[in-house]
Design a protein around this motif. Sequence first.
Motif, PDB file in Angstrom:
ATOM      1  N   THR A 142       0.816  -1.191   0.000  1.00 28.85           N
ATOM      2  CA  THR A 142       0.000   0.000   0.000  1.00 28.85           C
ATOM      3  C   THR A 142       0.862   1.259   0.000  1.00 28.85           C
ATOM      4  O   THR A 142       1.817   1.386   0.764  1.00 28.85           O
ATOM      5  N   ASP A 143       0.518   2.177  -0.881  1.00 26.02           N
ATOM      6  CA  ASP A 143       1.161   3.482  -0.948  1.00 26.02           C
ATOM      7  C   ASP A 143       0.607   4.360   0.158  1.00 26.02           C
ATOM      8  O   ASP A 143      -0.602   4.548   0.270  1.00 26.02           O
ATOM      9  N   ASN A 144       1.477   4.887   1.018  1.00 27.20           N
ATOM     10  CA  ASN A 144       1.051   5.826   2.041  1.00 27.20           C
ATOM     11  C   ASN A 144       2.169   6.805   2.353  1.00 27.20           C
ATOM     12  O   ASN A 144       3.323   6.604   1.958  1.00 27.20           O
ATOM     13  N   LYS A 145       1.837   7.866   3.057  1.00 30.20           N
ATOM     14  CA  LYS A 145       2.797   8.932   3.330  1.00 30.20           C
ATOM     15  C   LYS A 145       3.983   8.450   4.145  1.00 30.20           C
ATOM     16  O   LYS A 145       5.110   8.908   3.956  1.00 30.20           O
ATOM     17  N   ASN A 146       3.750   7.534   5.096  1.00 31.05           N
ATOM     18  CA  ASN A 146       4.855   7.044   5.910  1.00 31.05           C
ATOM     19  C   ASN A 146       5.919   6.385   5.056  1.00 31.05           C
ATOM     20  O   ASN A 146       7.117   6.615   5.231  1.00 31.05           O
ATOM     21  N   ARG A 147       5.497   5.557   4.118  1.00 32.14           N
ATOM     22  CA  ARG A 147       6.466   4.900   3.240  1.00 32.14           C
ATOM     23  C   ARG A 147       7.108   5.910   2.284  1.00 32.14           C
ATOM     24  O   ARG A 147       8.291   5.815   1.989  1.00 32.14           O
TER      25      ARG A 147
ATOM     26  N   GLU B  77       7.828   8.856   2.905  1.00 29.98           N
ATOM     27  CA  GLU B  77       8.756   9.694   3.647  1.00 29.98           C
ATOM     28  C   GLU B  77       9.741   8.901   4.506  1.00 29.98           C
ATOM     29  O   GLU B  77      10.607   9.484   5.159  1.00 29.98           O
ATOM     30  N   GLY B  78       9.607   7.568   4.534  1.00 27.43           N
ATOM     31  CA  GLY B  78      10.520   6.742   5.325  1.00 27.43           C
ATOM     32  C   GLY B  78      10.303   6.869   6.815  1.00 27.43           C
ATOM     33  O   GLY B  78      11.266   6.857   7.596  1.00 27.43           O
ATOM     34  N   VAL B  79       9.044   6.964   7.228  1.00 33.21           N
ATOM     35  CA  VAL B  79       8.702   7.174   8.636  1.00 33.21           C
ATOM     36  C   VAL B  79       8.089   5.910   9.227  1.00 33.21           C
ATOM     37  O   VAL B  79       7.239   5.270   8.609  1.00 33.21           O
ATOM     38  N   ASP B  80       8.523   5.537  10.435  1.00 35.84           N
ATOM     39  CA  ASP B  80       7.929   4.421  11.164  1.00 35.84           C
ATOM     40  C   ASP B  80       6.593   4.882  11.729  1.00 35.84           C
ATOM     41  O   ASP B  80       6.542   5.821  12.527  1.00 35.84           O
ATOM     42  N   PRO B  81       5.458   4.247  11.355  1.00 33.46           N
ATOM     43  CA  PRO B  81       4.146   4.710  11.821  1.00 33.46           C
ATOM     44  C   PRO B  81       3.931   4.554  13.318  1.00 33.46           C
ATOM     45  O   PRO B  81       3.111   5.271  13.893  1.00 33.46           O
ATOM     46  N   ASP B  82       4.652   3.645  13.971  1.00 31.27           N
ATOM     47  CA  ASP B  82       4.488   3.456  15.414  1.00 31.27           C
ATOM     48  C   ASP B  82       5.154   4.570  16.216  1.00 31.27           C
ATOM     49  O   ASP B  82       4.616   5.044  17.207  1.00 31.27           O
ATOM     50  N   THR B  83       6.339   4.987  15.770  1.00 37.34           N
ATOM     51  CA  THR B  83       7.106   5.980  16.522  1.00 37.34           C
ATOM     52  C   THR B  83       7.036   7.380  15.931  1.00 37.34           C
ATOM     53  O   THR B  83       7.326   8.357  16.615  1.00 37.34           O
ATOM     54  N   GLY B  84       6.658   7.470  14.662  1.00 38.67           N
ATOM     55  CA  GLY B  84       6.644   8.771  13.996  1.00 38.67           C
ATOM     56  C   GLY B  84       8.032   9.267  13.631  1.00 38.67           C
ATOM     57  O   GLY B  84       8.198  10.400  13.181  1.00 38.67           O
ATOM     58  N   LYS B  85       9.036   8.395  13.802  1.00 39.73           N
ATOM     59  CA  LYS B  85      10.415   8.796  13.524  1.00 39.73           C
ATOM     60  C   LYS B  85      10.852   8.329  12.135  1.00 39.73           C
ATOM     61  O   LYS B  85      10.439   7.281  11.665  1.00 39.73           O
ATOM     62  N   LYS B  86      11.717   9.118  11.524  1.00 42.28           N
ATOM     63  CA  LYS B  86      12.247   8.756  10.218  1.00 42.28           C
ATOM     64  C   LYS B  86      13.262   7.631  10.399  1.00 42.28           C
ATOM     65  O   LYS B  86      14.172   7.719  11.218  1.00 42.28           O
ATOM     66  N   VAL B  87      13.095   6.564   9.613  1.00 38.40           N
ATOM     67  CA  VAL B  87      13.961   5.385   9.748  1.00 38.40           C
ATOM     68  C   VAL B  87      14.768   5.122   8.480  1.00 38.40           C
ATOM     69  O   VAL B  87      15.554   4.184   8.429  1.00 38.40           O
ATOM     70  N   GLY B  88      14.569   5.912   7.465  1.00 33.17           N
ATOM     71  CA  GLY B  88      15.314   5.725   6.224  1.00 33.17           C
ATOM     72  C   GLY B  88      14.745   6.611   5.139  1.00 33.17           C
ATOM     73  O   GLY B  88      13.744   7.310   5.337  1.00 33.17           O
ATOM     74  N   GLU B  89      15.410   6.592   4.002  1.00 31.29           N
ATOM     75  CA  GLU B  89      14.905   7.375   2.880  1.00 31.29           C
ATOM     76  C   GLU B  89      13.584   6.790   2.404  1.00 31.29           C
ATOM     77  O   GLU B  89      13.397   5.577   2.349  1.00 31.29           O
TER      78      GLU B  89
END
Length: 317
Positions: free
Chosen positions: A132-137, A139-151
């Motif tokens: 699924t295409d979503n903003k977290n992916r 932007e490389g953001v972990d949806p549980d923590t809200g932190k960026k985990v990669g490009e």
Amino acid sequence: MTASSTRRTTARSRIAAAGAIAVAGTLLLTGCGDQTKGKDSGSGSASSTAPLAKLLPSDLRDKGEIKVGSDIHYAPVEFKDSSGKVVGIDPDLATALGDQLGVKFSFEDGTFDGLLTGLRSGRFNMAMSAMTDNKNRQEGVDPDTGKKVGEGVDFVDYLTAGVSIYTRKGETKGITDWSDLCGKKLAVQRGTVSEDLAKQESKKCPAGKKISIEPFDDDQQSQTRLRSGGVDAASSDFPVAAYAVKTSGGGKDFEVVGDQVEAAPYGIAVAKKDTQLRDALKAALNAIIKNGEYAKILQKWGAQDGAVKEAAINSGK
């Protein structure tokens, strides 16, 4: 990279279910073995005379091959038939895209929650796996923590699908929607929107009646757990749930309960830097939509209700 960063997270809505239930019941739902890391299948054929070949980056055009990361355990989107051949919606679409671009799409098997890591490391040129295409992916953001985990990655969106709950046939235990899962056991595939939704719903349950979530590496394991009676229900993307209901035990094992929710776009993931590949895939997808091949493929697999009228880039919310 955490598992959370590759989840099939979606935006709330519903889509019609009737057409997708009429999946290709004549195909066998085969058990899948260990998730190996080797090359499993090729789709399409290399040809510099293909209509859109010149749109590809020169290195891929010269190689005549695009490596595709995929969790090949998700019938009918991608799975192995009784002969071991990789088949399904995604492989068929890849073959059609390959005809337009003049390259072979080679599917390589891997666990779902590791596909974007493989893409970022250069192991794959793209990932195509009911993702699924979503903003977290994006932007490389972990949806549980809200932190960026990669490009982040870019998506070329090609299908719409929601999420469903299913139970053993005749044993619904009063389950008609997600709120009915409080105090019950639910099997899901690890790193998917089903797991995300279960966690969200469990937080709403009364104390002492939380959802007991059992995550598995692939959907086949989740189905096996439900079939044995070890859980009360299972959840997966609707096309997968409908296919399991249609084929498992000759249609005698499972039934879908309630409506599907969280309808959102599936996307082909490509690295942010690979804009030329991204745009070539979009053009090829629009070409097969226009020539009718896209509709034929979705009809074959009972996924026509999820059809899009035009390819889009990063349309997920």
